[in-house]
Design a protein around this motif. Structure first.
Motif, PDB file in Angstrom:
ATOM      1  N   ALA A  90       0.831  -1.209  -0.212  1.00  0.00           N
ATOM      2  CA  ALA A  90       0.119  -0.030  -0.031  1.00  0.00           C
ATOM      3  C   ALA A  90       0.974   1.132   0.108  1.00  0.00           C
ATOM      4  N   GLU A  91       0.616   2.320  -0.782  1.00  0.00           N
ATOM      5  CA  GLU A  91       1.351   3.531  -0.971  1.00  0.00           C
ATOM      6  C   GLU A  91       1.576   4.178   0.389  1.00  0.00           C
ATOM      7  N   ASN A  92       0.430   4.154   1.164  1.00  0.00           N
ATOM      8  CA  ASN A  92       0.707   4.975   2.576  1.00  0.00           C
ATOM      9  C   ASN A  92       1.564   4.143   3.490  1.00  0.00           C
ATOM     10  N   VAL A  93       1.723   3.169   3.127  1.00  0.00           N
ATOM     11  CA  VAL A  93       2.793   2.290   4.034  1.00  0.00           C
ATOM     12  C   VAL A  93       4.220   2.265   3.707  1.00  0.00           C
ATOM     13  N   GLN A  94       4.236   2.448   2.234  1.00  0.00           N
ATOM     14  CA  GLN A  94       5.627   2.831   1.457  1.00  0.00           C
ATOM     15  C   GLN A  94       6.275   3.893   2.346  1.00  0.00           C
ATOM     16  N   LEU A  95       5.585   5.208   2.273  1.00  0.00           N
ATOM     17  CA  LEU A  95       6.319   6.323   2.376  1.00  0.00           C
ATOM     18  C   LEU A  95       7.103   6.511   3.555  1.00  0.00           C
ATOM     19  N   PRO A  96       6.416   5.843   4.791  1.00  0.00           N
ATOM     20  CA  PRO A  96       7.107   5.975   6.235  1.00  0.00           C
ATOM     21  C   PRO A  96       8.338   5.206   6.000  1.00  0.00           C
ATOM     22  N   ILE A  97       8.139   3.979   5.390  1.00  0.00           N
ATOM     23  CA  ILE A  97       9.565   3.233   5.287  1.00  0.00           C
ATOM     24  C   ILE A  97      10.562   4.102   4.502  1.00  0.00           C
ATOM     25  N   ASN A  98      10.223   4.799   3.675  1.00  0.00           N
ATOM     26  CA  ASN A  98      11.184   5.519   2.851  1.00  0.00           C
ATOM     27  C   ASN A  98      11.646   6.738   3.454  1.00  0.00           C
ATOM     28  N   LEU A  99      10.713   7.384   4.152  1.00  0.00           N
ATOM     29  CA  LEU A  99      11.428   8.380   5.024  1.00  0.00           C
ATOM     30  C   LEU A  99      12.365   8.007   6.107  1.00  0.00           C
ATOM     31  N   GLY A 100      11.961   6.778   6.633  1.00  0.00           N
ATOM     32  CA  GLY A 100      13.015   6.185   7.668  1.00  0.00           C
ATOM     33  C   GLY A 100      14.422   5.996   6.973  1.00  0.00           C
ATOM     34  N   GLU A 101      14.374   5.388   5.591  1.00  0.00           N
ATOM     35  CA  GLU A 101      15.576   5.170   4.789  1.00  0.00           C
ATOM     36  C   GLU A 101      16.416   6.357   4.852  1.00  0.00           C
ATOM     37  N   GLN A 102      15.715   7.721   4.561  1.00  0.00           N
ATOM     38  CA  GLN A 102      16.535   8.949   4.372  1.00  0.00           C
ATOM     39  C   GLN A 102      17.062   9.197   5.349  1.00  0.00           C
ATOM     40  N   GLU A 103      16.418   8.961   6.893  1.00  0.00           N
ATOM     41  CA  GLU A 103      16.991   9.212   7.905  1.00  0.00           C
ATOM     42  C   GLU A 103      18.018   8.642   8.362  1.00  0.00           C
ATOM     43  N   ARG A 104      18.180   7.146   8.056  1.00  0.00           N
ATOM     44  CA  ARG A 104      19.441   6.450   8.163  1.00  0.00           C
ATOM     45  C   ARG A 104      20.423   6.998   7.435  1.00  0.00           C
ATOM     46  N   PHE A 105      20.179   7.377   6.085  1.00  0.00           N
ATOM     47  CA  PHE A 105      21.355   7.700   5.543  1.00  0.00           C
ATOM     48  C   PHE A 105      21.871   9.202   6.047  1.00  0.00           C
ATOM     49  N   LEU A 106      21.227  10.102   6.411  1.00  0.00           N
ATOM     50  CA  LEU A 106      21.476  11.291   7.010  1.00  0.00           C
ATOM     51  C   LEU A 106      22.392  11.038   8.381  1.00  0.00           C
ATOM     52  N   LYS A 107      22.074  10.164   9.124  1.00  0.00           N
ATOM     53  CA  LYS A 107      22.928   9.721  10.266  1.00  0.00           C
ATOM     54  C   LYS A 107      24.349   8.925   9.784  1.00  0.00           C
ATOM     55  N   LYS A 108      24.347   8.505   8.479  1.00  0.00           N
ATOM     56  CA  LYS A 108      25.397   7.712   8.355  1.00  0.00           C
ATOM     57  C   LYS A 108      26.490   8.670   7.494  1.00  0.00           C
ATOM     58  N   VAL A 109      26.135   9.696   6.991  1.00  0.00           N
ATOM     59  CA  VAL A 109      26.913  10.591   5.912  1.00  0.00           C
ATOM     60  C   VAL A 109      27.867  11.300   6.732  1.00  0.00           C
ATOM     61  N   SER A 110      28.866  11.598   6.284  1.00  0.00           N
ATOM     62  CA  SER A 110      30.266  12.587   6.917  1.00  0.00           C
ATOM     63  C   SER A 110      29.597  13.902   7.071  1.00  0.00           C
ATOM     64  N   PRO A 111      30.298  14.360   8.123  1.00  0.00           N
ATOM     65  CA  PRO A 111      30.022  15.771   8.457  1.00  0.00           C
ATOM     66  C   PRO A 111      30.039  16.733   6.982  1.00  0.00           C
ATOM     67  N   THR A 112      31.419  16.345   6.311  1.00  0.00           N
ATOM     68  CA  THR A 112      31.653  16.915   5.198  1.00  0.00           C
ATOM     69  C   THR A 112      30.657  16.817   4.120  1.00  0.00           C
ATOM     70  N   VAL A 113      29.998  15.686   3.861  1.00  0.00           N
ATOM     71  CA  VAL A 113      29.103  15.462   3.097  1.00  0.00           C
ATOM     72  C   VAL A 113      27.695  16.242   3.570  1.00  0.00           C
ATOM     73  N   PHE A 114      27.647  16.018   4.627  1.00  0.00           N
ATOM     74  CA  PHE A 114      26.057  16.736   5.334  1.00  0.00           C
ATOM     75  C   PHE A 114      26.109  18.128   4.917  1.00  0.00           C
ATOM     76  N   LYS A 115      27.123  18.898   4.986  1.00  0.00           N
ATOM     77  CA  LYS A 115      27.120  20.195   4.779  1.00  0.00           C
ATOM     78  C   LYS A 115      26.765  20.587   3.302  1.00  0.00           C
ATOM     79  N   ILE A 116      26.836  19.719   2.407  1.00  0.00           N
ATOM     80  CA  ILE A 116      26.569  20.163   1.023  1.00  0.00           C
ATOM     81  C   ILE A 116      25.539  19.326   0.406  1.00  0.00           C
TER      82      ILE A 116
END
Length: 219
Positions: A90-116
């Motif tokens: 269901a589309e409304n189930v997929q999006l929160p999973i997707n948002l969670g994946e982006q948060e995991r990405f943001l936590k993992k990137v280096s400070p140098t990458v995060f700035k840009i």
């Protein structure tokens, strides 16, 4: 009019068609039409399909070049909070999973990458409050939500990252713009006919199946 014998011709309007293992709108459209123009793909035993260059992708200029000292652009998507159709899930189930994946990405990137990083949110807020969610968890994240053309932001970026296997990914790939795609094949399964192409994307590090893998590669 089709009941009176009118010939009905349809055309693909976005990503996912010909790729996703199950996509309800594609199934429906193929059933009701006499002829169907795709964005270049076809399938065995499907006589209605006519491969044709995409008018939408063709409109994207090949002169959109990356800026080697520009941003890293995360291109987001959104949809309704309430159930209206099933694709893989269901589309409304997929999006929160997707948002969670982006948060995991943001936590993992280096400070140098995060700035840009520049997160381009979908221009319409369907009630998920994505901007508030990301701002609360990542107050220093550069976020844009509005109607500015994607092309203009790409010209100020060195890399485009997509966390959804849809039209925007095809847009940057079709103009040979540096692109990374991330999605979990459990929630977004690929049909057998398209799998060899996606396997090739994995080999060259364009496609990743986890946000941690994307972060490590970008770092």
């Amino acid at each position: 009019q089709t009941n009176k014998g009118t010939h009905l011709t349809l055309t693909q309007h976005g990503g996912g068609y010909g790729v996703s293992k199950f996509i309800a709108v594609e199934t429906h459209e193929l059933e009701i039409c006499d002829q169907y123009f795709t964005w270049g793909w076809t399938e065995k035993n499907q006589t209605k399909l006519v491969p044709m260059r995409s008018a939408i992708l063709r409109s994207n200029t090949k002169y959109t070049k990356p800026d080697i000292i520009g941003n890293i652009l995360i291109i987001n998507h959104s949809n309704s909070r309430y159930f209206y159709r099933i694709e893989h899930v269901a589309e409304n189930v997929q999006l929160p999973i997707n948002l969670g994946e982006q948060e995991r990405f943001l936590k993992k990137v280096s400070p140098t990458v995060f700035k840009i990083l520049l997160m381009r949110l979908y221009p319409v807020d369907y009630g998920w409050d994505e901007k508030k969610r990301f701002t609360d968890n990542f107050p220093n994240l550069n976020i844009y939500q509005g109607s500015k053309l994607l092309e203009k932001q790409l010209r100020k970026s060195r890399l485009a990252i997509h966390f959804h296997n849809a039209t925007s990914f095809l847009e940057t790939m079709s103009i040979n713009f540096p692109t990374i795609l991330c999605f979990d094949p459990i929630f977004s399964p690929i049909r057998l006919a398209a799998k060899p192409y996606y396997d090739d994307l994995i080999k060259v590090k364009i496609l990743h199946t986890s946000p941690e893998s994307v972060a490590n590669w970008v770092n």
